[in-house]
Design an enzyme around this catalytic site. Structure first.
Site, short mmCIF file in Angstrom:
data_model
loop_
_atom_site.label_atom_id
_atom_site.label_comp_id
_atom_site.label_asym_id
_atom_site.label_seq_id
_atom_site.Cartn_x
_atom_site.Cartn_y
_atom_site.Cartn_z
N ASN A 242 131.76 92.63 106.16
CA ASN A 242 130.75 92.76 107.22
C ASN A 242 129.35 93.05 106.67
O ASN A 242 128.37 92.87 107.38
CB ASN A 242 131.19 93.87 108.18
CG ASN A 242 130.16 94.22 109.21
OD1 ASN A 242 129.88 93.43 110.09
ND2 ASN A 242 129.54 95.39 109.07
N LYS B 130 125.12 82.35 106.27
CA LYS B 130 126.15 82.52 107.29
C LYS B 130 126.92 81.22 107.51
O LYS B 130 128.13 81.23 107.78
CB LYS B 130 125.53 83.03 108.60
CG LYS B 130 125.01 84.46 108.49
CD LYS B 130 126.14 85.45 108.22
CE LYS B 130 125.67 86.90 108.20
NZ LYS B 130 126.76 87.86 107.93
N ASP C 252 127.96 98.26 95.64
CA ASP C 252 127.31 97.02 96.05
C ASP C 252 128.33 95.89 96.13
O ASP C 252 129.03 95.62 95.14
CB ASP C 252 126.21 96.68 95.04
CG ASP C 252 125.23 95.66 95.57
OD1 ASP C 252 125.69 94.63 96.14
OD2 ASP C 252 124.03 95.88 95.44
N VAL C 253 128.41 95.22 97.27
CA VAL C 253 129.40 94.14 97.44
C VAL C 253 129.14 92.95 96.52
O VAL C 253 130.00 92.09 96.37
CB VAL C 253 129.50 93.65 98.91
CG1 VAL C 253 130.02 94.74 99.82
CG2 VAL C 253 128.17 93.09 99.41
N TYR D 64 119.11 83.16 105.71
CA TYR D 64 120.16 83.81 106.51
C TYR D 64 121.09 82.75 107.10
O TYR D 64 122.32 82.88 107.04
CB TYR D 64 119.50 84.64 107.61
CG TYR D 64 120.49 85.47 108.41
CD1 TYR D 64 121.06 86.62 107.88
CD2 TYR D 64 120.86 85.09 109.70
CE1 TYR D 64 121.97 87.37 108.61
CE2 TYR D 64 121.76 85.83 110.44
CZ TYR D 64 122.31 86.98 109.89
OH TYR D 64 123.21 87.72 110.62
N1 LIG Z 1 122.95 92.99 114.59
C1 LIG Z 1 123.06 91.72 114.99
O1 LIG Z 1 122.55 91.35 116.05
C2 LIG Z 1 123.85 90.74 114.16
C3 LIG Z 1 123.96 89.42 114.64
C4 LIG Z 1 124.71 88.50 113.93
C5 LIG Z 1 125.34 88.88 112.76
N2 LIG Z 1 125.19 90.15 112.30
C6 LIG Z 1 125.88 90.49 111.05
O2 LIG Z 1 126.60 91.69 111.22
C7 LIG Z 1 126.70 92.36 109.95
C8 LIG Z 1 126.24 93.80 110.12
O3 LIG Z 1 124.89 93.77 110.57
P1 LIG Z 1 124.16 95.06 111.17
O4 LIG Z 1 123.31 94.58 112.26
O5 LIG Z 1 125.13 96.13 111.41
O6 LIG Z 1 123.23 95.43 109.90
P2 LIG Z 1 122.67 96.86 109.41
O7 LIG Z 1 122.57 97.82 110.51
O8 LIG Z 1 121.44 96.54 108.62
O9 LIG Z 1 123.81 97.41 108.42
C9 LIG Z 1 124.12 96.68 107.26
C10 LIG Z 1 125.21 97.41 106.51
O10 LIG Z 1 125.55 96.60 105.37
C11 LIG Z 1 125.44 97.39 104.20
N3 LIG Z 1 125.01 96.59 103.06
C12 LIG Z 1 123.91 95.77 102.98
N4 LIG Z 1 123.84 95.24 101.76
C13 LIG Z 1 124.90 95.72 101.05
C14 LIG Z 1 125.36 95.53 99.73
N5 LIG Z 1 124.72 94.72 98.86
N6 LIG Z 1 126.48 96.18 99.33
C15 LIG Z 1 127.14 97.01 100.18
N7 LIG Z 1 126.75 97.22 101.45
C16 LIG Z 1 125.63 96.59 101.87
C17 LIG Z 1 124.42 98.44 104.53
O11 LIG Z 1 124.60 99.53 103.65
P3 LIG Z 1 123.34 100.36 103.06
O12 LIG Z 1 122.82 101.13 104.24
O13 LIG Z 1 123.95 101.25 102.06
O14 LIG Z 1 122.37 99.34 102.55
C18 LIG Z 1 124.78 98.77 105.98
O15 LIG Z 1 125.85 99.68 106.02
C19 LIG Z 1 125.87 91.55 108.97
O16 LIG Z 1 126.72 90.69 108.23
C20 LIG Z 1 124.97 90.73 109.87
O17 LIG Z 1 124.55 89.52 109.28
C21 LIG Z 1 124.47 91.08 112.96
#
Ligand SMILES: NC(=O)c1ccc[n+]([C@@H]2O[C@H](COP(=O)([O-])OP(=O)(O)OC[C@H]3O[C@@H](n4cnc5c(N)ncnc54)[C@H](OP(=O)(O)O)[C@@H]3O)[C@@H](O)[C@H]2O)c1
Length: 249
Positions: free
Chosen positions: A90, A158, A63-64, A154
């Site tokens: 990330n 951010k 966990d980060v 959120y």
């Molecule tokens: N998708 C978009 O449109 C979008 C837009 C703007 C910004 N972002 C940002 O991009 C980043 C990635 O988003 P995503 O869309 O890829 O999300 P996602 O598909 O939900 O994946 C999130 C990842 O983060 C890991 N994670 C979450 N909480 C954690 C914790 N406490 N410790 C360690 N790992 C953790 C998860 O691991 P587990 O599976 O093990 O929980 C998963 O591998 C995030 O920072 C998000 O805010 C995304």
């Protein structure tokens, strides 16, 4: 002179690697010849990802939010690869939209803890082991600069990550370590995907994006590869927006 945005041989920690955007970044850095340390809570997702990569990544499940875990990741990178050149913070979460009246303190704390404190703790672990030339890259969001109703925690997390980027860039500049954020718009995967299920929101986002479409997997890695490479050696404290022009409208 190094070739443009070359990351081959760079030792890269990538958090949030197990799903969504992190998985796309892992594949891109692996294809570019980086040595990866993959971080997420779910070991199965990391093992599954590792099997698809051509390199032999370090898999670190944890966990980060846990500072000891972040320190362990750094130590394991040093033991396995001899150091850390790039740390990509990330990992992040965002549940469905919640109004300020309905937001529980637990939900607020969880979002801020993972997205902001977890990011700080990763950057801290990186700063403790990085040599000059190191790169810290923080995944931010356009919502950090341009909030939407219902995403208060959120947006705050951010926005905090963007400010953290600048503060750390000031602190680590004298050590020749750069710190930059990538403010992402709406991507068609991971956290953004559930917005696709709502037609009104889906149209709202497309209408609000200059390029008239969501971000795709191919739109993501370029900014990170650039910021991880020698090509960005004079770039620090910036937030590089990758949003198809969402912020313009
Ligand atoms: N998708 C978009 O449109 C979008 C837009 C703007 C910004 N972002 C940002 O991009 C980043 C990635 O988003 P995503 O869309 O890829 O999300 P996602 O598909 O939900 O994946 C999130 C990842 O983060 C890991 N994670 C979450 N909480 C954690 C914790 N406490 N410790 C360690 N790992 C953790 C998860 O691991 P587990 O599976 O093990 O929980 C998963 O591998 C995030 O920072 C998000 O805010 C995304």
């Amino acid at each position: 002179m190094e070739s443009w945005a070359d990351v081959s041989g760079r030792r890269v920690v990538l958090t949030g690697a197990g799903r969504g955007l992190g998985r796309i970044l892992a594949s891109a850095f692996d294809a570019a010849g980086a040595h990866l340390g993959l971080v997420a809570r779910t070991k199965d997702s990391l093992d599954d990802l590792a099997q698809t990569l051509k390199g032999d990544p370090l898999v670190c499940a944890g966990d980060v939010r846990d500072d000891e875990f972040n320190g362990r990741v750094a130590r394991q990178m040093v033991e396995r690869f001899g150091g850390v050149d790039v740390w990509i913070c990330n990992a992040g979460i965002s549940p469905e939209m919640t109004s300020v009246s309905d937001m529980s303190p637990e939900t607020w704390r969880e979002i801020v803890d993972i997205n902001l404190t977890g990011t700080f703790l990763g950057a801290q672990a990186a700063a403790r082991v990085m040599e000059p030339g190191g790169r810290i890259i923080i995944t931010g969001s356009v919502i950090g600069d341009r909030p939407r109703a219902g995403l208060s925690a959120y947006a705050a997390s951010k926005s905090g990550a963007h400010a953290l980027t600048q503060a750390l860039a000031l602190e680590l500049g004298p050590r020749d370590i750069t710190v930059n954020a990538v403010a992402l718009g709406w991507f068609d995967t991971g956290l953004g995907a559930h917005w696709h299920r709502d037609e009104r929101r889906e149209n709202d986002i497309v209408d609000h994006t200059s390029l008239g479409r969501w971000g795709t997997a191919g739109d993501l890695p370029g900014a990170y590869l650039f910021l991880a490479s020698a090509a960005s050696g004079y770039v620090t404290g910036t937030t590089l927006t990758v949003d198809g022009g969402y912020s313009l409208i």
